[in-house]
Design a protein around this motif. Structure first.
Motif, short mmCIF file in Angstrom:
data_model
loop_
_atom_site.label_atom_id
_atom_site.label_comp_id
_atom_site.label_asym_id
_atom_site.label_seq_id
_atom_site.Cartn_x
_atom_site.Cartn_y
_atom_site.Cartn_z
N LEU A 238 2.80 -9.47 1.72
CA LEU A 238 3.22 -8.27 1.12
C LEU A 238 3.15 -8.09 -0.34
N VAL A 239 2.18 -7.76 -0.91
CA VAL A 239 2.15 -7.64 -2.66
C VAL A 239 1.98 -6.55 -3.29
N TYR A 240 2.07 -6.52 -4.49
CA TYR A 240 1.43 -5.65 -5.49
C TYR A 240 0.57 -5.77 -6.42
N ARG A 241 -0.45 -5.03 -6.33
CA ARG A 241 -1.46 -5.23 -7.54
C ARG A 241 -1.75 -3.86 -8.23
N PRO A 242 -2.05 -3.86 -9.37
CA PRO A 242 -2.45 -2.72 -10.20
C PRO A 242 -3.71 -1.97 -9.41
N GLU A 243 -4.71 -2.98 -9.03
CA GLU A 243 -5.92 -2.22 -8.50
C GLU A 243 -5.52 -1.99 -6.80
N GLN A 244 -5.76 -0.83 -6.46
CA GLN A 244 -5.29 -0.16 -5.26
C GLN A 244 -6.38 -0.77 -4.12
N MET A 245 -5.75 -1.22 -3.19
CA MET A 245 -6.64 -2.02 -1.86
C MET A 245 -5.99 -1.09 -0.58
N GLN A 246 -7.21 -0.52 0.05
CA GLN A 246 -6.69 0.37 1.17
C GLN A 246 -6.41 -0.50 2.50
N SER A 247 -6.99 -1.81 2.69
CA SER A 247 -6.74 -2.53 3.87
C SER A 247 -6.53 -4.10 3.47
N PRO A 248 -5.91 -4.85 4.42
CA PRO A 248 -5.67 -6.35 4.06
C PRO A 248 -6.87 -7.02 3.82
N LEU A 267 4.72 9.55 -6.97
CA LEU A 267 6.35 10.02 -6.64
C LEU A 267 6.74 11.18 -7.79
N GLN A 268 7.17 12.23 -7.18
CA GLN A 268 7.62 13.44 -8.08
C GLN A 268 8.92 12.95 -9.01
N ASP A 269 9.81 12.36 -8.15
CA ASP A 269 11.03 11.79 -8.96
C ASP A 269 10.53 10.85 -9.91
N GLN A 270 10.62 11.10 -11.28
CA GLN A 270 10.40 10.33 -12.09
C GLN A 270 11.27 9.03 -12.18
N THR A 271 12.50 9.17 -11.96
CA THR A 271 13.69 8.14 -12.06
C THR A 271 13.27 7.20 -10.78
N GLN A 272 12.84 7.66 -9.77
CA GLN A 272 12.59 6.75 -8.54
C GLN A 272 11.37 5.96 -8.69
N ALA A 273 10.36 6.90 -9.38
CA ALA A 273 9.10 6.19 -9.66
C ALA A 273 9.33 4.62 -10.56
N LYS A 274 10.15 5.00 -11.68
CA LYS A 274 10.29 4.21 -12.52
C LYS A 274 11.20 2.85 -11.82
N LEU A 275 12.18 3.12 -11.17
CA LEU A 275 12.75 2.04 -10.64
C LEU A 275 12.13 1.24 -9.58
N THR A 276 11.14 2.13 -8.72
CA THR A 276 10.42 1.47 -7.94
C THR A 276 9.35 0.59 -8.44
N GLN A 277 8.83 0.81 -9.72
CA GLN A 277 7.74 -0.05 -10.16
C GLN A 277 8.39 -1.12 -10.90
N GLN A 278 9.82 -1.06 -11.11
CA GLN A 278 10.25 -2.27 -11.73
C GLN A 278 10.40 -3.15 -10.64
N ILE A 279 10.74 -3.07 -9.66
CA ILE A 279 10.87 -3.75 -8.39
C ILE A 279 9.35 -4.44 -8.05
N LEU A 280 8.44 -3.61 -8.00
CA LEU A 280 6.97 -4.04 -7.55
C LEU A 280 6.51 -5.21 -8.68
N ASN A 281 6.98 -4.75 -9.91
CA ASN A 281 6.53 -5.56 -11.14
C ASN A 281 7.35 -7.20 -10.69
N GLY A 282 8.35 -7.19 -10.09
CA GLY A 282 8.76 -8.53 -9.96
C GLY A 282 8.46 -9.23 -8.55
N LEU A 283 7.61 -8.56 -7.96
CA LEU A 283 7.06 -9.11 -6.65
C LEU A 283 6.39 -10.65 -6.84
N GLY A 284 5.40 -10.73 -7.81
CA GLY A 284 5.01 -12.10 -8.04
C GLY A 284 4.18 -12.32 -6.87
#
Length: 423
Positions: A238-248, A267-284
């Protein structure tokens, strides 16, 4: 003329006093509580002695001991319910001594030697009505339209001609006869379930590992944002990439399928979106889940920490971190063993078919914060286990009435466990 069927209460008291049935005994000096061994026929240590008391009642009540231990036990239990015996404890799953404890009914309330009060046509009394409902519930797994009609006719006869105690005796005599033999159609349905289970078990046996598809469901603050199926593989990341992929997508470098986490930008909640992005950026390189032999493992590949549990509602408050090295999370043999116990013992909890993960936040939460409040969570469903559970619960494998099919199913599960031990 055939011998009349004995009444259960004096008959059972005599059998307990005789001491001829192993494990059947009084458990208090007043002789108001007693123990009945209750071992399932599919246990490896089962023997004919385990069903002697059930068979004895079958012979006494119907004049013949034909049938199997499951049928004898079911009819015996129905007779106990009909006469007002109360189950105090249910220890049928005790590994060393499976049994049930019962309380003797209050015989003084049954009228003793006095003539019972006659029934009127105002309908059954609340006491009798409740007893009859208990009897119906205890036998509904084998009831059919003919049985219900027979029981209703008995109820009508009881209202018209019998006192309460006399009617209960008549109802007790009829219950064993009301359970009709297993219909051929039902047997064919059970055989189909057995074939499906065998095919599913066979499909999971790859050359050197347990084979299953994965269904991955991703949640942002409890809202599902993605569901993807990974097929024909032993592992995924399970990974995060800036480019969106719809299937494995198959990663050529690692040979693993990549499942992509969606961007939080919507996400409408900007604080939630910011914190979520931080976790995603650290997934490697992400979180890897796969199968090695018969072991389901997990591994964290990036900086963002990950935690896991079997239960979405885990209240243990003890976080379980996913290691940077491959760590075993679930032995599929434990699932097969648990499934076997679930099928053999009604009331057993079916073993888990999925794992729950939380990214960037501890889980299970030390303060019992619910999983729905976590920023990023995902569930991995092991499709092969899901299919087997579905067959056991919805397909009827947990209520097979044919002894031959029960034994055949147990043999298939035992063979599966032996194969897992060899990996």
């Amino acid at each position: 003329m055939s011998q009349p069927k004995p009444l259960l209460i004096p008959w059972l008291r005599k059998q307990i006093n005789s001491g001829r049935y192993p494990g059947v005994c009084w458990t208090n000096q007043e002789k108001t509580e007693f123990c009945i061994p209750w071992k399932h026929a599919l246990r490896h240590d089962s023997s004919s002695d385990d069903s002697l008391i059930f068979k004895a009642w079958a012979e006494a009540s119907s004049g013949r001991g034909k049938g199997n231990s499951s049928t004898w036990k079911r009819n015996f239990r129905a007779a106990l319910n009909a006469k007002g015996f109360t189950m105090l404890t249910d220890n049928k799953n005790d590994a060393a001594n499976p049994h049930k404890l019962f309380k003797w009914p209050d015989e003084s309330s049954m009228g003793g030697s006095q003539d019972p009060e006659p029934f009127t046509n105002q309908g059954p009394s609340p006491e009798l009505d409740g007893t009859f409902e208990d009897l119906h519930r205890s036998t509904e797994s084998t009831s059919n339209s003919g049985q219900e009609q027979y029981a209703q006719e008995g109820l009508n006869r009881g209202n018209m001609f019998f006192g309460q105690q006399q009617y209960m005796d008549e109802l007790e005599r009829s219950v064993g006869e009301a359970i009709s033999p297993e219909p051929q159609v039902h047997l064919m349905a059970e055989q189909q379930v057995m074939e499906q289970i065998r095919n599913t078990l066979s499909s999971t046996r790859a050359d050197n590992h347990f084979s299953t598809d994965f269904r991955v469901c991703v949640y942002y603050r409890g809202v599902k944002v993605s569901e993807q199926l990974v097929t024909n593989t032993t592992a995924f990341r399970l990974v995060y990439r800036p480019e969106q992929m719809q299937s494995p997508v198959l990663d050529q470098d690692s040979g693993k399928y990549l499942v992509f986490l969606p961007s939080p930008e919507s996400l409408q909640d900007q604080t939630q979106a910011k914190l979520t992005q931080q976790i995603l950026n650290g997934l490697g390189e992400g979180i890897e889940v796969g199968v090695s032999g018969a072991i389901i493992y997990g591994q964290r590949m990036g900086a963002s920490k990950a935690y896991w549990s079997f239960d979405k509602f885990d209240m243990s408050r003890r976080p379980q971190e996913v290691s940077k090295h491959q760590m075993p999370l679930y032995q599929t043999k434990i699932f097969i063993e648990g499934l076997s116990m679930f099928i053999a013992n009604h009331g057993e909890k079916c073993p888990p078919i999925s794992l729950f993960f939380c990214l960037g936040e501890k889980w299970p939460d030390p303060k019992n914060k619910p999983m729905e409040k976590k920023l990023i969570t995902f569930e991995v469903v092991f499709v092969a286990l899901e299919l087997l559970k579905s067959m056991a619960v919805d397909g009827g494998a947990s209520s097979l009435q044919s002894v031959e099919l029960q034994l055949s199913l147990q043999e298939s599960l035992d063979e599966m466990m032996e194969w897992m031990d060899s990996l």
